[in-house]
Design a protein around this motif. Structure first.
Motif, PDB file in Angstrom:
ATOM      1  N   ASN A 273      -5.994  -1.995   3.664  1.00  0.00           N
ATOM      2  CA  ASN A 273      -4.655  -2.566   3.581  1.00  0.00           C
ATOM      3  C   ASN A 273      -4.789  -4.036   3.212  1.00  0.00           C
ATOM      4  OD1 ASN A 273      -3.721  -0.109   4.608  1.00  0.00           O
ATOM      5  ND2 ASN A 273      -3.663  -0.861   6.709  1.00  0.00           N
ATOM      6  N   LEU A 293      -2.761   0.363   0.784  1.00  0.00           N
ATOM      7  CA  LEU A 293      -1.488  -0.297   1.058  1.00  0.00           C
ATOM      8  C   LEU A 293      -1.581  -1.754   0.622  1.00  0.00           C
ATOM      9  CD1 LEU A 293       1.321  -0.689   2.336  1.00  0.00           C
ATOM     10  CD2 LEU A 293       0.195  -0.973   4.554  1.00  0.00           C
ATOM     11  N   ARG A 295       0.737  -4.678   0.560  1.00  0.00           N
ATOM     12  CA  ARG A 295       2.036  -5.095   1.099  1.00  0.00           C
ATOM     13  C   ARG A 295       2.655  -6.128   0.152  1.00  0.00           C
ATOM     14  NH1 ARG A 295      -1.442  -5.125   5.771  1.00  0.00           N
ATOM     15  NH2 ARG A 295      -0.795  -3.584   7.336  1.00  0.00           N
ATOM     16  N   ARG A 331       2.943  -0.808  -2.176  1.00  0.00           N
ATOM     17  CA  ARG A 331       4.208  -0.491  -1.511  1.00  0.00           C
ATOM     18  C   ARG A 331       5.276  -1.420  -2.073  1.00  0.00           C
ATOM     19  NH1 ARG A 331       4.491  -1.075   4.877  1.00  0.00           N
ATOM     20  NH2 ARG A 331       4.406  -3.298   4.400  1.00  0.00           N
ATOM     21  N   SER A 448       2.029   8.783   2.288  1.00  0.00           N
ATOM     22  CA  SER A 448       1.254   7.852   3.103  1.00  0.00           C
ATOM     23  C   SER A 448       2.028   7.681   4.409  1.00  0.00           C
ATOM     24  CB  SER A 448       1.084   6.497   2.407  1.00  0.00           C
ATOM     25  OG  SER A 448       0.215   5.674   3.154  1.00  0.00           O
ATOM     26  N   CYS A 500      -1.668   4.999   6.716  1.00  0.00           N
ATOM     27  CA  CYS A 500      -1.894   3.577   6.471  1.00  0.00           C
ATOM     28  C   CYS A 500      -1.469   2.697   7.646  1.00  0.00           C
ATOM     29  CB  CYS A 500      -1.182   3.117   5.201  1.00  0.00           C
ATOM     30  SG  CYS A 500       0.617   3.219   5.291  1.00  0.00           S
ATOM     31  N   SER A 522      -6.261   4.374   5.498  1.00  0.00           N
ATOM     32  CA  SER A 522      -6.208   3.014   4.974  1.00  0.00           C
ATOM     33  C   SER A 522      -6.081   2.050   6.148  1.00  0.00           C
ATOM     34  CB  SER A 522      -5.021   2.844   4.017  1.00  0.00           C
ATOM     35  OG  SER A 522      -5.132   1.633   3.310  1.00  0.00           O
ATOM     36  N   SER A 524      -7.256  -2.048   8.047  1.00  0.00           N
ATOM     37  CA  SER A 524      -7.501  -3.457   7.758  1.00  0.00           C
ATOM     38  C   SER A 524      -8.899  -3.609   7.179  1.00  0.00           C
ATOM     39  CB  SER A 524      -7.370  -4.295   9.036  1.00  0.00           C
ATOM     40  OG  SER A 524      -8.383  -3.949   9.956  1.00  0.00           O
TER      41      SER A 524
END
Length: 545
Positions: A273, A293, A295, A331, A448, A500, A522, A524
């Motif tokens: 992520n 992911l 963000r 995303r 996800s 995620c 998924s 950190s």
């Protein structure tokens, strides 16, 4: 020897010498003024300078630590625009006839006290953020204040407290650990310390004696202890424990380049992520199989207007190019709830977690989503691209976003622009989406599962409310059943399903997720190798290798 206990923040052991961190106190005198307009102008200029500094800190934190952690300085920027805070300062200047720095100081103390008196632990921790903002303004107005870390060697920092700004601005290579008398495990400073992988203790009873400066000390962030001038046997035990921890980390490093496969041949993709292009480079360094992911909302924060198509295109292109053919799942804009931006003019909501957010906002303002999709389709030429839409709860919403994506693609082709192939997926974040996942699976290329929101909505527990922590159970059977149902329905439709949310990194559930045949986890960036280790250990009696 002196032993001090405190609240643990992060993990790890540090052995080194203490550095007594003392701040230069700002020169703060109360003065009665006759020209209130001039004082207000001084304050407004200081506010502009503070906003500029926070913007720089946001960028520094985003590049060095990550997009999510940089949000702290976006929150500080929002505080600089809080009308209640500003009115308190203006009233003190015009009605109390006091100088700007004194008005700021008084407002900061008053608001910090109000936060500190709240029952909610998260809100209590915001007290430190208000004081950080006020201190920044006072420093700018007076030209004094703050502190610095001036050491030739790495040290264990000992302080009354640290602000988020001070924490980020310090040279990480000079910090072995942080020990403070104040602070909380929920403070933004604590969050930053964890993100920087610096062992830290807060709320200790240590005295800040000048003679402690330079003394040998041990910080055990697992045990929650600080030992000053420890006995020889305790120092040897700490050295041994640290060596074991270092060996464990070295063992994780040896997993780079190895497969995410169990002893009986089952495998799972382990992605990362991220919140920025710099995070993508860290993901590669930790040997993530892709980005599960991205963000993208962090591109919209800390600014006065949405990012342009060109700006987004350049960032997505950089990430796709960096990952060199590994899948990157972006995303789409997930603003709302705990992430707000002033320029969108969103109204205050009583229950923002279940309010006007994510895809609901984007479908109400299609141009916002259209701009983002144009950038993604253009940048997809440079990589293995996928896009997923958050907070989808119905077929109707999927068809709306697919229609918009199709229109964007056709428009770009008519303009003669190159476009790449883009997988289209959705996030399963609500019980509603999970329960009709058999229907939704026929409309998309992948699922996800966002377990953070799925858990809070399933259990009817606000995950931002610290008072509800004893009732929050992410391992609740209802949550696990919804995950299993979603994965099974995805596979029946011939599409893949990943996780995620934070549960993806919960190694106590790794085997359960493999049993469910989850295709991708998924996590950190810092958890990639931990999860790989857990996967490879399944079915083995010894440690994975």
């Amino acid at each position: 020897m002196i032993r001090v206990s405190g609240k643990c923040v992060g993990k790890g052991i540090a052995i080194g010498r203490l550095y007594l961190y003392e701040k230069e106190n700002a020169v703060l005198n109360k003065r009665l003024v006759e020209d209130e307009k001039s004082e207000l102008d001084r304050f407004e200029e200081a506010r502009k300078e503070a906003a500029r500094e926070l913007s720089e800190l946001y960028e520094k934190a985003r590049k060095e630590i990550g997009g999510e952690e940089a949000l702290i300085f976006e929150i500080h920027s929002m505080m600089l625009q809080d009308e209640s805070f500003l009115d308190s300062i203006r009233d003190a200047i015009f009605q109390g006839h006091v100088n700007a720095e004194y008005a700021v100081h008084q407002a900061g103390e008053s608001f910090a006290e109000a936060f500190a008196s709240m029952e909610d632990e998260y809100m209590k921790a915001r007290s430190a953020d208000v004081l950080d903002i006020a201190s920044r303004l006072v420093r700018i107005l007076t030209g004094f204040g703050g502190g610095s870390l001036d050491s030739a060697e790495p040290v264990i920092l000992l302080a009354e407290d640290l602000s988020p700004s001070e924490t980020v601005q310090m040279d990480k290579n000079k910090l072995l650990a942080i020990v403070t008398r104040k602070g909380s495990a929920n403070s933004h400073t604590a969050i930053l310390a964890r993100s920087m992988n610096i062992p830290a203790l807060v709320q200790t009873e240590v005295e800040l004696k000048p003679e402690y400066h330079g003394k040998r000390a041990v910080v055990d962030a697992g045990e929650g202890t600080l030992l000053i001038e420890p006995a020889e046997e305790l120092l040897e035990a700490a050295v041994k424990k640290k060596m074991e921890a270092d060996r464990y980390r070295s063992g994780l490093e040896e997993l780079k380049g190895k497969e995410n496969i169990t002893s009986d041949g089952r495998s799972v993709d382990i992605f990362a992520n991220i919140g920025s292009a710099s995070d993508a480079r860290l993901a590669l360094r930790e040997d993530a199989g892709g980005i599960g992911l991205f963000r993208s909302e962090f591109l919209y924060l800390g600014r006065g207007e949405p990012p342009s198509e060109e700006e987004q295109y350049e960032i997505y292109k950089e990430v796709f190019s960096c990952m060199a053919g590994k899948k990157v799942v972006i995303r789409t804009l997930d603003i709302g709830a705990d992430k707000q931006v002033d320029y969108l003019g969103l109204k205050t909501e009583e229950n923002p977690a279940m309010g006007f957010r994510a895809i609901r906002l984007c479908l109400s303002d299609p141009e916002l989503l259209r701009t983002q999709l144009r950038a993604i389709y253009r940048a997809a030429v440079y990589g293995n691209a996928a896009v997923m839409f958050p907070m989808i709860i119905s077929e109707v919403e999927i068809r709306q976003v697919k229609k918009l994506a199709g229109e964007v693609r056709e428009s770009l082709l008519r303009e003669g622009r190159a476009v790449g192939e883009v997988e289209i997926g959705i996030m399963i974040e609500t019980p509603a989406a999970a329960l009709i996942s058999d229907i939704l699976a026929g409309e998309v290329d992948f699922f996800s599962i966002g377990t953070n929101d799925l858990t809070q909505y399933t259990l009817a527990i606000d995950r931002q409310n610290e008072a509800l922590e004893p009732f929050y159970d992410p391992h609740h059977e209802a949550v696990l059943r919804l995950i299993r149902m979603t994965v099974e329905n995805a596979h029946r439709a011939g599409i893949w399903a990943g996780i995620c949310g934070e549960l993806a990194a919960d190694t106590s559930l790794t085997e359960a997720f493999l049993d469910m045949e989850v295709d991708e986890l998924s996590v950190s960036v810092s958890s990639v190798l931990e999860v790989r280790r857990a996967v490879r250990a399944i079915g083995q009696k010894g440690e994975a290798g």
